[in-house]
Scaffold this motif. Sequence first.
Motif, PDB file in Angstrom:
ATOM      1  N   ALA A 135       0.839  -1.203   0.000  1.00 39.74           N
ATOM      2  CA  ALA A 135       0.000   0.000   0.000  1.00 39.74           C
ATOM      3  C   ALA A 135       0.864   1.239   0.000  1.00 39.74           C
ATOM      4  CB  ALA A 135      -0.917   0.001   1.226  1.00 39.74           C
ATOM      5  N   MET A 136       0.378   2.304  -0.660  1.00 36.08           N
ATOM      6  CA  MET A 136       1.050   3.599  -0.640  1.00 36.08           C
ATOM      7  C   MET A 136       0.019   4.705  -0.729  1.00 36.08           C
ATOM      8  SD  MET A 136       4.502   3.237  -2.979  1.00 36.08           S
ATOM      9  CE  MET A 136       3.642   2.805  -4.501  1.00 36.08           C
ATOM     10  N   THR A 137       0.315   5.827  -0.118  1.00 38.19           N
ATOM     11  CA  THR A 137      -0.489   7.027  -0.299  1.00 38.19           C
ATOM     12  C   THR A 137       0.372   8.245  -0.033  1.00 38.19           C
ATOM     13  OG1 THR A 137      -2.637   8.029   0.178  1.00 38.19           O
ATOM     14  CG2 THR A 137      -1.362   7.262   2.063  1.00 38.19           C
ATOM     15  N   VAL A 138      -0.079   9.391  -0.526  1.00 38.99           N
ATOM     16  CA  VAL A 138       0.706  10.618  -0.385  1.00 38.99           C
ATOM     17  C   VAL A 138      -0.230  11.757  -0.002  1.00 38.99           C
ATOM     18  CG1 VAL A 138       0.498  11.243  -2.835  1.00 38.99           C
ATOM     19  CG2 VAL A 138       2.440  12.093  -1.503  1.00 38.99           C
ATOM     20  N   ASP A 139       0.273  12.688   0.781  1.00 41.08           N
ATOM     21  CA  ASP A 139      -0.457  13.912   1.096  1.00 41.08           C
ATOM     22  C   ASP A 139       0.502  15.080   0.921  1.00 41.08           C
ATOM     23  OD1 ASP A 139      -1.758  16.113   2.309  1.00 41.08           O
ATOM     24  OD2 ASP A 139      -3.016  14.749   3.461  1.00 41.08           O
ATOM     25  N   LEU A 140       0.284  15.859  -0.135  1.00 37.67           N
ATOM     26  CA  LEU A 140       1.176  16.976  -0.421  1.00 37.67           C
ATOM     27  C   LEU A 140       1.041  18.086   0.609  1.00 37.67           C
ATOM     28  CD1 LEU A 140       0.788  17.250  -4.305  1.00 37.67           C
ATOM     29  CD2 LEU A 140       2.462  15.935  -2.994  1.00 37.67           C
ATOM     30  N   SER A 141      -0.119  18.205   1.260  1.00 38.25           N
ATOM     31  CA  SER A 141      -0.313  19.278   2.225  1.00 38.25           C
ATOM     32  C   SER A 141       0.530  19.086   3.479  1.00 38.25           C
ATOM     33  CB  SER A 141      -1.791  19.404   2.604  1.00 38.25           C
ATOM     34  OG  SER A 141      -2.245  18.241   3.272  1.00 38.25           O
ATOM     35  N   VAL A 142       0.797  17.848   3.861  1.00 40.53           N
ATOM     36  CA  VAL A 142       1.691  17.596   4.999  1.00 40.53           C
ATOM     37  C   VAL A 142       3.083  17.195   4.533  1.00 40.53           C
ATOM     38  CG1 VAL A 142      -0.153  17.013   6.600  1.00 40.53           C
ATOM     39  CG2 VAL A 142       0.921  15.200   5.269  1.00 40.53           C
ATOM     40  N   GLY A 143       3.246  16.999   3.218  1.00 41.82           N
ATOM     41  CA  GLY A 143       4.568  16.692   2.672  1.00 41.82           C
ATOM     42  C   GLY A 143       5.082  15.320   3.025  1.00 41.82           C
ATOM     43  N   LYS A 144       4.203  14.307   2.937  1.00 43.49           N
ATOM     44  CA  LYS A 144       4.594  12.953   3.329  1.00 43.49           C
ATOM     45  C   LYS A 144       4.079  11.908   2.344  1.00 43.49           C
ATOM     46  CE  LYS A 144       6.448  14.259   7.302  1.00 43.49           C
ATOM     47  NZ  LYS A 144       7.894  14.115   7.611  1.00 43.49           N
ATOM     48  N   LEU A 145       4.891  10.862   2.160  1.00 45.09           N
ATOM     49  CA  LEU A 145       4.529   9.653   1.440  1.00 45.09           C
ATOM     50  C   LEU A 145       4.564   8.502   2.428  1.00 45.09           C
ATOM     51  CD1 LEU A 145       4.300   7.786  -1.211  1.00 45.09           C
ATOM     52  CD2 LEU A 145       6.805   7.688  -1.059  1.00 45.09           C
ATOM     53  N   SER A 146       3.497   7.703   2.488  1.00 44.79           N
ATOM     54  CA  SER A 146       3.460   6.541   3.369  1.00 44.79           C
ATOM     55  C   SER A 146       3.492   5.258   2.554  1.00 44.79           C
ATOM     56  CB  SER A 146       2.214   6.560   4.252  1.00 44.79           C
ATOM     57  OG  SER A 146       2.343   7.487   5.295  1.00 44.79           O
ATOM     58  N   VAL A 147       4.195   4.253   3.092  1.00 38.87           N
ATOM     59  CA  VAL A 147       4.343   2.954   2.447  1.00 38.87           C
ATOM     60  C   VAL A 147       4.055   1.880   3.488  1.00 38.87           C
ATOM     61  CG1 VAL A 147       5.910   1.396   1.228  1.00 38.87           C
ATOM     62  CG2 VAL A 147       6.110   3.868   0.902  1.00 38.87           C
ATOM     63  N   GLY A 148       3.207   0.924   3.143  1.00 38.73           N
ATOM     64  CA  GLY A 148       2.916  -0.192   4.029  1.00 38.73           C
ATOM     65  C   GLY A 148       3.165  -1.509   3.340  1.00 38.73           C
ATOM     66  N   GLY A 149       3.439  -2.548   4.130  1.00 37.14           N
ATOM     67  CA  GLY A 149       3.667  -3.864   3.561  1.00 37.14           C
ATOM     68  C   GLY A 149       4.155  -4.850   4.590  1.00 37.14           C
ATOM     69  N   LEU A 150       5.030  -5.760   4.141  1.00 32.11           N
ATOM     70  CA  LEU A 150       5.587  -6.793   5.018  1.00 32.11           C
ATOM     71  C   LEU A 150       7.101  -6.699   5.128  1.00 32.11           C
ATOM     72  CD1 LEU A 150       3.410  -9.942   4.323  1.00 32.11           C
ATOM     73  CD2 LEU A 150       4.085  -9.097   6.567  1.00 32.11           C
ATOM     74  N   PHE A 151       7.681  -5.578   4.781  1.00 32.83           N
ATOM     75  CA  PHE A 151       9.125  -5.381   4.868  1.00 32.83           C
ATOM     76  C   PHE A 151       9.543  -5.139   6.319  1.00 32.83           C
ATOM     77  CE2 PHE A 151       6.900  -1.501   3.602  1.00 32.83           C
ATOM     78  CZ  PHE A 151       7.211  -0.641   4.645  1.00 32.83           C
ATOM     79  N   THR A 152      10.818  -5.355   6.592  1.00 37.70           N
ATOM     80  CA  THR A 152      11.394  -4.996   7.893  1.00 37.70           C
ATOM     81  C   THR A 152      12.525  -3.980   7.743  1.00 37.70           C
ATOM     82  OG1 THR A 152      12.902  -6.894   7.829  1.00 37.70           O
ATOM     83  CG2 THR A 152      10.780  -7.192   8.954  1.00 37.70           C
ATOM     84  N   ALA A 153      12.874  -3.659   6.502  1.00 38.16           N
ATOM     85  CA  ALA A 153      13.855  -2.606   6.211  1.00 38.16           C
ATOM     86  C   ALA A 153      13.471  -1.955   4.898  1.00 38.16           C
ATOM     87  CB  ALA A 153      15.268  -3.172   6.134  1.00 38.16           C
ATOM     88  N   ILE A 154      13.715  -0.647   4.830  1.00 43.01           N
ATOM     89  CA  ILE A 154      13.347   0.094   3.621  1.00 43.01           C
ATOM     90  C   ILE A 154      14.194   1.360   3.554  1.00 43.01           C
ATOM     91  CG2 ILE A 154      11.480   1.339   4.792  1.00 43.01           C
ATOM     92  CD1 ILE A 154       9.885   1.148   2.148  1.00 43.01           C
ATOM     93  N   GLY A 155      14.643   1.712   2.358  1.00 41.57           N
ATOM     94  CA  GLY A 155      15.446   2.915   2.196  1.00 41.57           C
ATOM     95  C   GLY A 155      16.718   2.899   3.022  1.00 41.57           C
ATOM     96  N   GLY A 156      17.283   1.712   3.231  1.00 43.94           N
ATOM     97  CA  GLY A 156      18.533   1.591   3.975  1.00 43.94           C
ATOM     98  C   GLY A 156      18.380   1.711   5.478  1.00 43.94           C
TER      99      GLY A 156
END
Length: 369
Positions: A336-357
Motif C-alpha cells: 500500500a502507498m499514499t501521499v499527502d502533499l499538504s503535509v509533505g509525506k509519502l506513506s508505504v505499508g507492507g511486510l518489509f522490515t527494512a526500507i530505504g537503507g
Amino acid sequence: MIVVCHGSAASAATPVVALRPDATAAFDGAVRAVVYAGGTVYVGGDFTRAYAGGRAHAREHLAALDARSGTLLPWHPVADGPVYALAAATGTVFAGGEFARVNDEERAYLAALDAATGDLDARFDHTVDGPVHAAAVGHGRLYVAGEVHRVDGGRRGGAAAFDLSDGRLLDDWRPRANGRVHAVAVAPDRVFLGGAFTELNGTGTRFLAVVDPYSGELETGFRADPRAAVHGIAVADRGVYVATAGTGGRGFAFGPDGARRWTFATDGDIQAVVVVGAMVLFGGHFDHACRTGRTGERGRCVDGTQTRVKLAAAAVTDGRLLPWRADANGVTGVLAMTVDLSVGKLSVGGLFTAIGGAPQRRFAQFSLG
C-alpha cells in the motif's frame, strides 16, 4: 488498493521524495491500507501490536500516527480481523476488511469510526456479505469494492456506495462486475474500478472500467487494456495509472479515453501505485525493473534489468525508470502507498522490515522536499 493524491501536484512545485524514511512507529504484522486525514495518517492491516518509544502497544488491526512527527497516537479502535481498506471524510475514518466485530460490536467487513476517538458511528451500520478490499471518498459518497455481493439484503456486483451525509446505502449505484474488484478510485467526473473481472454491467471490459459516479453506468468510451488483474489505481492530472499482476508485473499509464500512454514492467507483481509530482511510484513483490516493457516466462525481463527491490519510480511523462531508489526487503514487500502533499509525506505499508537503507517494520513514511 486505491490512492488519491491529496493537494494539487499541478499547482505546487514538484516534490522530491527523500531516499531514507522518517523515524516512525512500526508494526508486528502487515500494513495493508494507509490514508491521510489532516495531520494524521491512519493505518490498517494484519497487525496486533505497534512499536514506539521502546515498547509494544496493543493496536488490533487499526492505528494512527501523527503525520509530521511519526509519533503513535492513542487512537485505538479494535477490529477482530484484517483491515484491507481505509478512506477518510470530515471527522470519520471508514475501514473495510475481513473482520466481524469492531470495538466489540457487530460490524462485518465495513465500519465507520470517529477520527478523533475511534468510536463507532452508530448511524453507519450495514450488513455486508463479503470482504471489502478498497474504499474511496468523493462526490459526497463513500465507494467500497471487494467481494461484495449483498449489502443490507440487496444485490451488488462487487461494489457499493453510501451517502456521506447520513450513511445510508445508495440504491441507485449498482455497477456489476463478474469477478473480484480490488481497487476503486474517484475522479472529478468518474469512478474507476479495477480487479479480476472481464465484464462490467454485462459489457466486456477487462480488469479496468469507468462508471458514472451517480448512476453506476459504464462509460463505454473508456477502453483500456491492462492485460492482467488490477490491484491499485492512482488518478492524476495526466490520466490514470494502474498496478497489475500477471506474468511479472506491469504498471500502465492511460489517457482519459483509455489509450495506453506507456508501460512499466517488473519481474514480480506490482501491488500499489501513487503519483508524486513528476514521478509515478510503484510498489510490490519485484526485485528488478525491466529496461523495456517486454517480459517472458515467469516474468523474466527480456531486454535486461535494473535493480529496484519492491519500490521503483517512473517518469509521469513517458514511464522511463528514474534514479530514485529506496529498496525494501522481504518476499511480499510493498502492499500500500499514499501521499499527502499538504503535509509533505509519502506513506508505504507492507511486510518489509527494512526500507530505504533503514530498519523499519511494515510501515514507513518519507518526507517530501
